[in-house]
Design a protein around this motif. Structure first.
Motif, PDB file in Angstrom:
ATOM      1  N   ALA B  53       0.842  -1.199   0.000  1.00  0.00           N
ATOM      2  CA  ALA B  53       0.000   0.000   0.000  1.00  0.00           C
ATOM      3  C   ALA B  53       0.874   1.246   0.000  1.00  0.00           C
ATOM      4  O   ALA B  53       0.584   2.227  -0.696  1.00  0.00           O
ATOM      5  CB  ALA B  53      -0.916  -0.007   1.223  1.00  0.00           C
ATOM      6  N   ALA B  54       1.956   1.207   0.779  1.00  0.00           N
ATOM      7  CA  ALA B  54       2.864   2.358   0.848  1.00  0.00           C
ATOM      8  C   ALA B  54       3.495   2.613  -0.517  1.00  0.00           C
ATOM      9  O   ALA B  54       3.592   3.754  -0.969  1.00  0.00           O
ATOM     10  CB  ALA B  54       3.940   2.095   1.899  1.00  0.00           C
ATOM     11  N   ARG B  55       3.898   1.531  -1.193  1.00  0.00           N
ATOM     12  CA  ARG B  55       4.497   1.686  -2.519  1.00  0.00           C
ATOM     13  C   ARG B  55       3.493   2.306  -3.492  1.00  0.00           C
ATOM     14  O   ARG B  55       3.817   3.240  -4.237  1.00  0.00           O
ATOM     15  CB  ARG B  55       4.963   0.326  -3.043  1.00  0.00           C
ATOM     16  CG  ARG B  55       5.458   0.373  -4.498  1.00  0.00           C
ATOM     17  CD  ARG B  55       5.778  -1.015  -5.018  1.00  0.00           C
ATOM     18  NE  ARG B  55       6.966  -1.540  -4.368  1.00  0.00           N
ATOM     19  CZ  ARG B  55       8.218  -1.251  -4.744  1.00  0.00           C
ATOM     20  NH1 ARG B  55       8.423  -0.447  -5.772  1.00  0.00           N
ATOM     21  NH2 ARG B  55       9.239  -1.754  -4.120  1.00  0.00           N
ATOM     22  N   ALA B  56       2.248   1.799  -3.464  1.00  0.00           N
ATOM     23  CA  ALA B  56       1.217   2.306  -4.380  1.00  0.00           C
ATOM     24  C   ALA B  56       0.961   3.790  -4.113  1.00  0.00           C
ATOM     25  O   ALA B  56       0.826   4.592  -5.047  1.00  0.00           O
ATOM     26  CB  ALA B  56      -0.059   1.497  -4.218  1.00  0.00           C
ATOM     27  N   GLU B  57       0.898   4.161  -2.830  1.00  0.00           N
ATOM     28  CA  GLU B  57       0.641   5.557  -2.457  1.00  0.00           C
ATOM     29  C   GLU B  57       1.792   6.452  -2.957  1.00  0.00           C
ATOM     30  O   GLU B  57       1.567   7.519  -3.533  1.00  0.00           O
ATOM     31  CB  GLU B  57       0.520   5.643  -0.928  1.00  0.00           C
ATOM     32  CG  GLU B  57      -0.293   6.826  -0.423  1.00  0.00           C
ATOM     33  CD  GLU B  57      -0.337   6.853   1.099  1.00  0.00           C
ATOM     34  OE1 GLU B  57       0.001   5.820   1.752  1.00  0.00           O
ATOM     35  OE2 GLU B  57      -0.702   7.912   1.652  1.00  0.00           O
ATOM     36  N   ALA B  58       3.022   5.983  -2.738  1.00  0.00           N
ATOM     37  CA  ALA B  58       4.187   6.773  -3.155  1.00  0.00           C
ATOM     38  C   ALA B  58       4.240   6.900  -4.674  1.00  0.00           C
ATOM     39  O   ALA B  58       4.599   7.955  -5.201  1.00  0.00           O
ATOM     40  CB  ALA B  58       5.466   6.133  -2.621  1.00  0.00           C
ATOM     41  N   GLU B  59       3.861   5.832  -5.380  1.00  0.00           N
ATOM     42  CA  GLU B  59       3.857   5.905  -6.846  1.00  0.00           C
ATOM     43  C   GLU B  59       2.836   6.923  -7.341  1.00  0.00           C
ATOM     44  O   GLU B  59       3.073   7.649  -8.302  1.00  0.00           O
ATOM     45  CB  GLU B  59       3.576   4.515  -7.450  1.00  0.00           C
ATOM     46  CG  GLU B  59       4.840   3.666  -7.471  1.00  0.00           C
ATOM     47  CD  GLU B  59       4.630   2.234  -7.936  1.00  0.00           C
ATOM     48  OE1 GLU B  59       3.465   1.842  -8.185  1.00  0.00           O
ATOM     49  OE2 GLU B  59       5.639   1.501  -8.029  1.00  0.00           O
ATOM     50  N   LYS B  60       1.686   6.979  -6.644  1.00  0.00           N
ATOM     51  CA  LYS B  60       0.652   7.954  -7.019  1.00  0.00           C
ATOM     52  C   LYS B  60       1.181   9.380  -6.779  1.00  0.00           C
ATOM     53  O   LYS B  60       1.044  10.261  -7.634  1.00  0.00           O
ATOM     54  CB  LYS B  60      -0.613   7.683  -6.186  1.00  0.00           C
ATOM     55  CG  LYS B  60      -1.873   8.331  -6.703  1.00  0.00           C
ATOM     56  CD  LYS B  60      -3.116   7.596  -6.200  1.00  0.00           C
ATOM     57  CE  LYS B  60      -4.398   8.229  -6.744  1.00  0.00           C
ATOM     58  NZ  LYS B  60      -4.728   9.491  -6.085  1.00  0.00           N
ATOM     59  N   MET B  61       1.793   9.584  -5.621  1.00  0.00           N
ATOM     60  CA  MET B  61       2.359  10.911  -5.311  1.00  0.00           C
ATOM     61  C   MET B  61       3.399  11.305  -6.342  1.00  0.00           C
ATOM     62  O   MET B  61       3.447  12.445  -6.800  1.00  0.00           O
ATOM     63  CB  MET B  61       3.043  10.889  -3.943  1.00  0.00           C
ATOM     64  CG  MET B  61       2.102  10.826  -2.781  1.00  0.00           C
ATOM     65  SD  MET B  61       3.061  10.844  -1.252  1.00  0.00           S
ATOM     66  CE  MET B  61       2.112   9.691  -0.291  1.00  0.00           C
ATOM     67  N   ALA B  62       4.268  10.340  -6.678  1.00  0.00           N
ATOM     68  CA  ALA B  62       5.362  10.647  -7.605  1.00  0.00           C
ATOM     69  C   ALA B  62       4.821  11.002  -8.975  1.00  0.00           C
ATOM     70  O   ALA B  62       5.230  12.002  -9.573  1.00  0.00           O
ATOM     71  CB  ALA B  62       6.311   9.458  -7.696  1.00  0.00           C
TER      72      ALA B  62
END
Lengths: 80, 80
Positions: B53-62
Protein backbone atom coordinates in the motif's frame (compact mmCIF):
# COMPACT_ATOMS: atom_id res chain seq x y z
CA UNK A 1 32.53 3.30 -14.04
CA UNK A 2 29.18 4.73 -13.05
CA UNK A 3 29.04 5.92 -9.45
CA UNK A 4 26.06 7.34 -7.58
CA UNK A 5 26.64 9.87 -4.81
CA UNK A 6 23.62 10.41 -2.54
CA UNK A 7 23.58 13.53 -0.38
CA UNK A 8 21.04 13.90 2.43
CA UNK A 9 20.69 16.47 5.20
CA UNK A 10 21.90 15.12 8.54
CA UNK A 11 19.30 13.99 11.07
CA UNK A 12 18.10 16.98 13.02
CA UNK A 13 18.91 19.57 10.37
CA UNK A 14 15.78 21.47 9.44
CA UNK A 15 14.58 20.65 5.91
CA UNK A 16 12.24 23.43 4.77
CA UNK A 17 11.94 22.01 1.25
CA UNK A 18 10.84 18.66 2.65
CA UNK A 19 8.39 20.41 4.97
CA UNK A 20 6.93 22.32 2.01
CA UNK A 21 6.52 19.12 -0.02
CA UNK A 22 4.87 17.39 2.96
CA UNK A 23 2.46 20.29 3.34
CA UNK A 24 1.68 20.28 -0.38
CA UNK A 25 1.04 16.52 -0.36
CA UNK A 26 -1.38 16.92 2.57
CA UNK A 27 -3.22 19.70 0.80
CA UNK A 28 -3.36 17.75 -2.44
CA UNK A 29 -5.01 14.66 -1.02
CA UNK A 30 -2.34 12.57 0.67
CA UNK A 31 -3.09 12.75 4.41
CA UNK A 32 -0.98 9.65 5.10
CA UNK A 33 2.33 11.53 4.81
CA UNK A 34 4.01 12.00 8.20
CA UNK A 35 7.37 13.44 7.22
CA UNK A 36 9.34 14.28 4.10
CA UNK A 37 13.11 14.72 3.68
CA UNK A 38 14.69 15.81 0.45
CA UNK A 39 18.12 14.89 -0.89
CA UNK A 40 20.29 15.02 -3.98
CA UNK A 41 21.68 12.40 -6.32
CA UNK A 42 24.81 13.04 -8.34
CA UNK A 43 25.48 10.31 -10.91
CA UNK A 44 29.07 10.35 -12.10
CA UNK A 45 30.57 8.71 -15.19
CA UNK A 46 34.22 8.21 -14.35
CA UNK A 47 37.06 7.28 -16.72
CA UNK A 48 38.43 4.88 -14.12
CA UNK A 49 37.69 1.21 -14.89
CA UNK A 50 38.51 -0.01 -11.39
CA UNK A 51 35.57 -0.11 -8.96
CA UNK A 52 37.69 0.58 -5.88
CA UNK A 53 39.51 3.51 -7.49
CA UNK A 54 36.21 4.92 -8.76
CA UNK A 55 34.69 4.70 -5.29
CA UNK A 56 37.70 6.42 -3.71
CA UNK A 57 37.60 9.19 -6.33
CA UNK A 58 33.86 9.74 -5.83
CA UNK A 59 34.30 9.82 -2.04
CA UNK A 60 36.95 12.50 -2.42
CA UNK A 61 34.70 14.56 -4.70
CA UNK A 62 31.76 14.17 -2.33
CA UNK A 63 33.63 15.12 0.82
CA UNK A 64 35.48 18.02 -0.82
CA UNK A 65 32.85 19.44 -3.14
CA UNK A 66 29.50 17.74 -3.55
CA UNK A 67 28.37 17.59 0.08
CA UNK A 68 28.51 20.18 2.83
CA UNK A 69 29.61 17.95 5.70
CA UNK A 70 28.51 20.46 8.33
CA UNK A 71 24.87 19.76 7.52
CA UNK A 72 24.91 16.86 5.04
CA UNK A 73 25.87 13.19 4.91
CA UNK A 74 26.70 11.30 1.73
CA UNK A 75 26.89 7.73 0.53
CA UNK A 76 28.73 6.40 -2.52
CA UNK A 77 27.50 3.44 -4.51
CA UNK A 78 29.34 1.95 -7.50
CA UNK A 79 26.72 1.09 -10.12
CA UNK A 80 29.17 -0.63 -12.47
CA UNK B 1 6.68 2.80 6.27
CA UNK B 2 9.68 4.65 4.90
CA UNK B 3 9.63 4.99 1.12
CA UNK B 4 12.28 6.57 -1.11
CA UNK B 5 11.23 8.22 -4.36
CA UNK B 6 14.12 8.86 -6.76
CA UNK B 7 13.53 11.35 -9.57
CA UNK B 8 16.00 11.62 -12.46
CA UNK B 9 15.86 13.51 -15.73
CA UNK B 10 15.05 11.21 -18.66
CA UNK B 11 17.89 10.14 -20.95
CA UNK B 12 18.47 12.81 -23.57
CA UNK B 13 17.05 15.68 -21.53
CA UNK B 14 19.67 18.38 -21.12
CA UNK B 15 20.94 18.66 -17.52
CA UNK B 16 22.61 22.07 -17.10
CA UNK B 17 23.09 21.56 -13.35
CA UNK B 18 24.94 18.29 -14.01
CA UNK B 19 27.03 19.98 -16.72
CA UNK B 20 27.95 22.76 -14.28
CA UNK B 21 28.99 20.27 -11.60
CA UNK B 22 31.05 18.32 -14.16
CA UNK B 23 32.78 21.50 -15.23
CA UNK B 24 33.45 22.50 -11.61
CA UNK B 25 34.89 19.05 -10.81
CA UNK B 26 37.24 19.29 -13.81
CA UNK B 27 38.39 22.74 -12.76
CA UNK B 28 38.87 21.63 -9.17
CA UNK B 29 41.19 18.75 -9.90
CA UNK B 30 39.07 15.79 -10.99
CA UNK B 31 39.87 15.30 -14.70
CA UNK B 32 38.48 11.73 -14.64
CA UNK B 33 34.85 12.88 -14.71
CA UNK B 34 33.21 12.18 -18.06
CA UNK B 35 29.58 13.06 -17.35
CA UNK B 36 27.39 14.14 -14.45
CA UNK B 37 23.62 13.83 -14.06
CA UNK B 38 21.73 15.26 -11.12
CA UNK B 39 18.56 13.94 -9.52
CA UNK B 40 16.32 14.28 -6.49
CA UNK B 41 15.49 12.04 -3.58
CA UNK B 42 12.24 12.43 -1.69
CA UNK B 43 12.12 10.27 1.45
CA UNK B 44 8.57 9.80 2.70
CA UNK B 45 7.40 8.61 6.12
CA UNK B 46 3.95 7.17 5.51
CA UNK B 47 1.33 6.19 8.09
CA UNK B 48 0.58 3.04 6.12
CA UNK B 49 2.08 -0.11 7.68
CA UNK B 50 1.64 -2.22 4.56
CA UNK B 51 4.58 -2.24 2.15
CA UNK B 52 2.45 -2.75 -0.95
CA UNK B 53 0.00 0.00 0.00
CA UNK B 54 2.86 2.36 0.85
CA UNK B 55 4.50 1.69 -2.52
CA UNK B 56 1.22 2.31 -4.38
CA UNK B 57 0.64 5.56 -2.46
CA UNK B 58 4.19 6.77 -3.15
CA UNK B 59 3.86 5.90 -6.85
CA UNK B 60 0.65 7.95 -7.02
CA UNK B 61 2.36 10.91 -5.31
CA UNK B 62 5.36 10.65 -7.61
CA UNK B 63 3.41 10.45 -10.85
CA UNK B 64 0.94 13.16 -9.84
CA UNK B 65 3.13 15.60 -7.97
CA UNK B 66 6.77 14.79 -7.28
CA UNK B 67 7.99 14.08 -10.82
CA UNK B 68 7.37 15.89 -14.08
CA UNK B 69 6.85 12.89 -16.33
CA UNK B 70 7.44 14.92 -19.48
CA UNK B 71 11.12 15.22 -18.64
CA UNK B 72 11.65 13.01 -15.56
CA UNK B 73 11.50 9.34 -14.59
CA UNK B 74 11.03 8.10 -11.06
CA UNK B 75 11.58 4.93 -9.07
CA UNK B 76 10.00 3.96 -5.76
CA UNK B 77 11.80 1.85 -3.17
CA UNK B 78 10.25 0.71 0.11
CA UNK B 79 12.93 1.06 2.79
CA UNK B 80 10.83 -0.55 5.53
Amino acid sequence: MKVRVTVMLKEGVLDPQGKAIGHALHTLGFPGVEAVRVGKIIDLDLKSTDAQAARAEAEKMASELLANLVIEDFTVEVLG
